[in-house]
Motif scaffolding. Sequence first.
Motif, PDB file in Angstrom:
ATOM      1  N   GLU A   1       0.825  -1.204   0.000  1.00 32.17           N
ATOM      2  CA  GLU A   1       0.000   0.000   0.000  1.00 32.17           C
ATOM      3  C   GLU A   1       0.856   1.250   0.000  1.00 32.17           C
ATOM      4  N   GLY A   2       0.252   2.350  -0.456  1.00 32.96           N
ATOM      5  CA  GLY A   2       0.965   3.611  -0.560  1.00 32.96           C
ATOM      6  C   GLY A   2       1.208   3.975  -2.010  1.00 32.96           C
ATOM      7  N   ALA A   3       1.435   5.237  -2.260  1.00 32.11           N
ATOM      8  CA  ALA A   3       1.626   5.730  -3.628  1.00 32.11           C
ATOM      9  C   ALA A   3       2.887   5.125  -4.235  1.00 32.11           C
ATOM     10  N   GLN A   4       2.752   4.609  -5.457  1.00 34.75           N
ATOM     11  CA  GLN A   4       3.857   3.914  -6.127  1.00 34.75           C
ATOM     12  C   GLN A   4       3.519   3.745  -7.611  1.00 34.75           C
TER      13      GLN A   4
ATOM     14  N   LEU B   1       4.258  12.078 -14.657  1.00 34.55           N
ATOM     15  CA  LEU B   1       3.684  12.506 -13.385  1.00 34.55           C
ATOM     16  C   LEU B   1       3.799  14.007 -13.164  1.00 34.55           C
ATOM     17  N   VAL B   2       4.790  14.638 -13.805  1.00 40.82           N
ATOM     18  CA  VAL B   2       4.932  16.087 -13.654  1.00 40.82           C
ATOM     19  C   VAL B   2       3.674  16.811 -14.107  1.00 40.82           C
ATOM     20  N   ARG B   3       2.885  16.193 -14.975  1.00 47.24           N
ATOM     21  CA  ARG B   3       1.656  16.818 -15.475  1.00 47.24           C
ATOM     22  C   ARG B   3       0.633  17.021 -14.358  1.00 47.24           C
ATOM     23  N   LEU B   4       0.761  16.250 -13.278  1.00 51.48           N
ATOM     24  CA  LEU B   4      -0.193  16.351 -12.176  1.00 51.48           C
ATOM     25  C   LEU B   4       0.152  17.452 -11.187  1.00 51.48           C
TER      26      LEU B   4
ATOM     27  N   ALA C   1      -2.971  16.884  -2.022  1.00 50.18           N
ATOM     28  CA  ALA C   1      -2.624  17.554  -3.272  1.00 50.18           C
ATOM     29  C   ALA C   1      -1.964  16.588  -4.253  1.00 50.18           C
ATOM     30  N   PRO C   2      -2.216  16.760  -5.541  1.00 49.34           N
ATOM     31  CA  PRO C   2      -1.546  15.925  -6.531  1.00 49.34           C
ATOM     32  C   PRO C   2      -0.020  15.980  -6.433  1.00 49.34           C
TER      33      PRO C   2
ATOM     34  N   VAL D   1       2.593  12.700  -6.178  1.00 57.45           N
ATOM     35  CA  VAL D   1       3.683  12.547  -7.140  1.00 57.45           C
ATOM     36  C   VAL D   1       5.006  12.391  -6.401  1.00 57.45           C
ATOM     37  N   ALA D   2       5.231  13.223  -5.394  1.00 59.99           N
ATOM     38  CA  ALA D   2       6.461  13.109  -4.608  1.00 59.99           C
ATOM     39  C   ALA D   2       6.558  11.746  -3.924  1.00 59.99           C
TER      40      ALA D   2
END
Length: 235
Positions: free
Chosen positions: A183-186, A201-204, A223-224, A228-229
């Motif tokens: 789990e978690g952003a990946q 991803l920079v587009r977000l 926040a997006p 991304v980070a």
Amino acid sequence: MKLAPHLHRLGNDIVAAYLIDLPEGITLVDAGLPGHWNDLQHELSVLGKSVADIRGLILTHGDSDHIGFAERLRQAGVPVFIHAADAHRVRTGEKPKTAMGSARIWPLLRFFGYGLRKNALRTRHVREVIEVADGDVLDLPGAPVIVGMPGHSPGSVAVHVPIAEAVFVGDALTTRHVLTGREGAQPAPFTDDTGQALASLVRLTGLEASWVLPGHGAPWRGAPADVVAAVRGAD
């Protein structure tokens, strides 16, 4: 499942699609698996709405676990939108083979078992679509904005709906890896070009939203730029 005013999720952390409910009608983002049709009917009933209130379905890309009930909805008169670069994929299912990568037995079995329960083997390709491009603002409830996110597939997109404070990212990233259970952003698995996906991803980062909503995993409240980070910092 209601997430916020105007914003509802169909499915769960394994496979999800989304519904934006506004006075002028409903916009759907992704169509999950064929069995999510029943989830859609339940959510519409709770809202006192019907399929006739759906103005359009936007697909974030053309993979089978995002197009589940799309053709059924199209046959009911709902237009289906997808980026031009994934139009062939959604019509035919043709895609390059990608390495599955790391997997753990129980999350893998849960993913495929859920797919079987939701009739994944009965997914129908979408015979007719309306092609969209990066930067398009669609004439649908919420005025969704198409944000090109190539990498997971050539025509992967995010969908930004400012009135819902949400950006729907499909498989541009994930918050639950369907093959490992992590789990978690990946980064998401089954990605055509992982380098391009990470670069996209920079587009977000410049989008204003308080919800980032993936096709797999829990909704990200924040926040997006923060998600991304987190993806870039994932091992």
